[in-house]
Design a protein around this motif. Structure first.
Motif, PDB file in Angstrom:
ATOM      1  N   LEU A  87      52.699  84.640  -3.228  1.00  0.00           N
ATOM      2  CA  LEU A  87      52.078  83.719  -2.276  1.00  0.00           C
ATOM      3  C   LEU A  87      51.200  82.703  -2.997  1.00  0.00           C
ATOM      4  N   ALA A  88      50.466  83.168  -4.017  1.00  0.00           N
ATOM      5  CA  ALA A  88      49.597  82.265  -4.775  1.00  0.00           C
ATOM      6  C   ALA A  88      50.418  81.192  -5.479  1.00  0.00           C
ATOM      7  N   TYR A  89      51.535  81.608  -6.065  1.00  0.00           N
ATOM      8  CA  TYR A  89      52.415  80.667  -6.764  1.00  0.00           C
ATOM      9  C   TYR A  89      52.887  79.570  -5.813  1.00  0.00           C
ATOM     10  N   HIS A  90      53.319  79.964  -4.630  1.00  0.00           N
ATOM     11  CA  HIS A  90      53.812  78.981  -3.669  1.00  0.00           C
ATOM     12  C   HIS A  90      52.676  78.127  -3.112  1.00  0.00           C
ATOM     13  N   ALA A  91      51.464  78.685  -3.040  1.00  0.00           N
ATOM     14  CA  ALA A  91      50.322  77.880  -2.616  1.00  0.00           C
ATOM     15  C   ALA A  91      50.046  76.770  -3.622  1.00  0.00           C
ATOM     16  N   PHE A  92      50.099  77.118  -4.904  1.00  0.00           N
ATOM     17  CA  PHE A  92      49.879  76.121  -5.954  1.00  0.00           C
ATOM     18  C   PHE A  92      51.007  75.081  -5.993  1.00  0.00           C
ATOM     19  N   ARG A  93      52.231  75.528  -5.761  1.00  0.00           N
ATOM     20  CA  ARG A  93      53.391  74.656  -5.903  1.00  0.00           C
ATOM     21  C   ARG A  93      53.676  73.802  -4.667  1.00  0.00           C
ATOM     22  N   SER A  94      53.124  74.210  -3.527  1.00  0.00           N
ATOM     23  CA  SER A  94      53.436  73.519  -2.276  1.00  0.00           C
ATOM     24  C   SER A  94      53.042  72.049  -2.334  1.00  0.00           C
ATOM     25  N   LYS A  95      53.947  71.187  -1.875  1.00  0.00           N
ATOM     26  CA  LYS A  95      53.682  69.747  -1.869  1.00  0.00           C
ATOM     27  C   LYS A  95      53.441  69.204  -0.473  1.00  0.00           C
ATOM     28  N   THR A  96      53.564  70.078   0.523  1.00  0.00           N
ATOM     29  CA  THR A  96      53.352  69.642   1.905  1.00  0.00           C
ATOM     30  C   THR A  96      52.322  70.522   2.578  1.00  0.00           C
ATOM     31  N   SER A  97      51.650  69.960   3.563  1.00  0.00           N
ATOM     32  CA  SER A  97      50.661  70.711   4.333  1.00  0.00           C
ATOM     33  C   SER A  97      51.360  71.519   5.417  1.00  0.00           C
ATOM     34  N   ILE A  98      50.812  72.679   5.735  1.00  0.00           N
ATOM     35  CA  ILE A  98      51.401  73.488   6.811  1.00  0.00           C
ATOM     36  C   ILE A  98      51.229  72.808   8.162  1.00  0.00           C
ATOM     37  N   PHE A  99      50.341  71.797   8.227  1.00  0.00           N
ATOM     38  CA  PHE A  99      50.147  71.071   9.477  1.00  0.00           C
ATOM     39  C   PHE A  99      51.130  69.919   9.623  1.00  0.00           C
ATOM     40  N   ILE A 174      43.068  69.238  13.488  1.00  0.00           N
ATOM     41  CA  ILE A 174      43.133  69.512  12.050  1.00  0.00           C
ATOM     42  C   ILE A 174      44.252  68.700  11.409  1.00  0.00           C
ATOM     43  N   ALA A 175      45.399  68.588  12.085  1.00  0.00           N
ATOM     44  CA  ALA A 175      46.527  67.822  11.552  1.00  0.00           C
ATOM     45  C   ALA A 175      46.137  66.366  11.342  1.00  0.00           C
ATOM     46  N   ARG A 176      45.443  65.781  12.331  1.00  0.00           N
ATOM     47  CA  ARG A 176      45.017  64.391  12.190  1.00  0.00           C
ATOM     48  C   ARG A 176      44.005  64.234  11.059  1.00  0.00           C
ATOM     49  N   PHE A 177      43.098  65.201  10.942  1.00  0.00           N
ATOM     50  CA  PHE A 177      42.085  65.140   9.881  1.00  0.00           C
ATOM     51  C   PHE A 177      42.735  65.177   8.496  1.00  0.00           C
ATOM     52  N   LEU A 178      43.713  66.073   8.318  1.00  0.00           N
ATOM     53  CA  LEU A 178      44.364  66.217   7.018  1.00  0.00           C
ATOM     54  C   LEU A 178      45.242  65.013   6.692  1.00  0.00           C
ATOM     55  N   GLN A 179      45.755  64.353   7.717  1.00  0.00           N
ATOM     56  CA  GLN A 179      46.523  63.138   7.475  1.00  0.00           C
ATOM     57  C   GLN A 179      45.620  62.022   6.948  1.00  0.00           C
ATOM     58  N   GLN A 180      44.386  62.005   7.424  1.00  0.00           N
ATOM     59  CA  GLN A 180      43.441  60.978   7.006  1.00  0.00           C
ATOM     60  C   GLN A 180      42.800  61.307   5.662  1.00  0.00           C
ATOM     61  N   TYR A 181      42.602  62.592   5.386  1.00  0.00           N
ATOM     62  CA  TYR A 181      41.926  63.021   4.155  1.00  0.00           C
ATOM     63  C   TYR A 181      42.821  64.022   3.422  1.00  0.00           C
ATOM     64  N   ALA A 182      43.813  63.484   2.700  1.00  0.00           N
ATOM     65  CA  ALA A 182      44.801  64.337   2.041  1.00  0.00           C
ATOM     66  C   ALA A 182      44.179  65.231   0.972  1.00  0.00           C
ATOM     67  N   SER A 183      43.042  64.790   0.395  1.00  0.00           N
ATOM     68  CA  SER A 183      42.415  65.582  -0.667  1.00  0.00           C
ATOM     69  C   SER A 183      41.963  66.945  -0.160  1.00  0.00           C
ATOM     70  N   TRP A 184      41.605  67.046   1.123  1.00  0.00           N
ATOM     71  CA  TRP A 184      41.196  68.326   1.688  1.00  0.00           C
ATOM     72  C   TRP A 184      42.359  69.303   1.726  1.00  0.00           C
ATOM     73  N   ALA A 185      43.552  68.799   2.009  1.00  0.00           N
ATOM     74  CA  ALA A 185      44.736  69.662   2.021  1.00  0.00           C
ATOM     75  C   ALA A 185      45.002  70.211   0.628  1.00  0.00           C
ATOM     76  N   GLN A 186      44.863  69.363  -0.404  1.00  0.00           N
ATOM     77  CA  GLN A 186      45.051  69.821  -1.775  1.00  0.00           C
ATOM     78  C   GLN A 186      44.016  70.878  -2.147  1.00  0.00           C
ATOM     79  N   LEU A 187      42.770  70.648  -1.740  1.00  0.00           N
ATOM     80  CA  LEU A 187      41.709  71.614  -2.027  1.00  0.00           C
ATOM     81  C   LEU A 187      41.999  72.949  -1.362  1.00  0.00           C
ATOM     82  N   GLN A 188      42.481  72.910  -0.126  1.00  0.00           N
ATOM     83  CA  GLN A 188      42.804  74.143   0.605  1.00  0.00           C
ATOM     84  C   GLN A 188      43.881  74.930  -0.112  1.00  0.00           C
ATOM     85  N   LYS A 189      44.912  74.246  -0.622  1.00  0.00           N
ATOM     86  CA  LYS A 189      46.014  74.943  -1.291  1.00  0.00           C
ATOM     87  C   LYS A 189      45.550  75.586  -2.606  1.00  0.00           C
TER      88      LYS A 189
END
Length: 209
Positions: A87-99, A174-189
Motif C-alpha cells: 500500500l505504501a508503494y502505491h501511495a508513493f507511486r500514485s499520480k492521481t488523487s482518490i478524489f 474536498i475534491a474542489r479544494f484538492l483541485q485548487q491546491y494540488a500540493s496538498w494531494a501530493q503531501l497526503q500521498k
C-alpha cells in the motif's frame, strides 16, 4: 479489560488505516460525488455490515487460532507487513488523487447497500486489519480473548464509520479544494506512504509471543 494504552494504540492504528486510501474510501467518495450524500451514507451502512462480519469471524475463532499458534501468527504478521508496504508503494507511486473519480450511474438504495457491503467484504485491507493487526493487541493474561477481540473490533468499527461518514459528507468540498491546491494531494500521498511504511516496520520488529 483493555488498558488505556491498548485502547489508544489500537485506536491510532485504526485511524491511520481508515485514512489510507482503499476500495471503501474510493467507492464512498465516487458514490457521494456522483449521486449525493444520502447515497454515500446508504452505501456506508453496507460497509458497516462488512465490518461487523469481519469482527465476528475474528472474534469467534480466527484471532484465537492466530494467537495460539506462534508460527501461524508470524506468517500472518509478515504477510500483513508486506501488504502495508505494498500500500505504501502505491501511495508513493500514485499520480492521481482518490478524489479525481469517474461518474457512476445512479443506483437504488438496496443496490447501494449491497455494493457497499461487498466492497468492504472483498477489501483485503480490512482482512489484514483483523488477521494481522488485531492479534497483536490481544493479551490472554488480561481476560477472555473473545471479550478483547469484540472490544477492539468495536473500536475499529466506530472509528472507521465516523471517518468515512465525514468523508461522505464533505467529499465534494474536498475534491474542489484538492483541485485548487494540488500540493496538498501530493503531501497526503507522501504522508500516507510514510505512515504505512512505519507501521510495516513496527509489525516486522514485533517479537513473537
Amino acid at each position: 479489560m483493555l488498558s488505556f494504552s491498548q485502547f489508544f494504540a489500537f485506536a491510532l492504528v485504526s485511524l491511520l488505516m481508515v485514512l489510507t486510501p482503499g476500495p471503501n474510501m474510493i467507492y464512498l467518495i465516487s458514490r457521494s460525488i456522483s449521486q449525493g450524500r444520502l447515497a454515500g451514507l446508504i452505501s456506508l451502512t453496507g460497509v458497516a455490515l462488512g465490518f461487523v462480519f469481519y469482527m465476528l469471524c475474528a472474534s469467534f475463532g480466527i484471532t484465537s487460532f492466530v494467537v495460539a499458534i506462534p508460527y501461524a501468527y508470524d506468517a500472518i504478521r509478515i504477510a500483513g507487513a508486506a501488504y502495508l508496504l505494498y500500500l505504501a508503494y502505491h501511495a508513493f507511486r500514485s499520480k492521481t488523487s482518490i478524489f479525481a473519480v469517474k461518474s457512476l450511474n445512479d443506483d437504488s438504495p438496496s443496490k447501494l447497500f449491497l455494493v457497499g457491503f461487498l466492497t468492504n467484504l472483498l477489501n483485503p485491507k480490512i482482512a489484514m486489519v483483523y488477521l494481522s493487526l488485531l492479534p497483536q493487541f490481544l493479551h490472554p493474561e488480561q481476560g477472555h480473548i473473545l471479550t478483547q477481540s469484540v472490544g477492539l473490533g468495536l473500536i475499529q468499527i466506530v472509528i472507521s464509520l465516523s471517518v468515512n461518514a465525514l468523508i461522505v459528507l464533505s467529499a465534494a468540498h474536498i475534491a474542489r479544494f484538492l483541485q485548487q491546491y494540488a500540493s496538498w494531494a501530493q503531501l497526503q500521498k507522501w504522508l500516507m506512504g510514510t505512515v504505512l511504511s512505519a507501521l510495516a516496520v513496527r509489525i516486522l520488529l514485533e517479537q513473537r509471543r
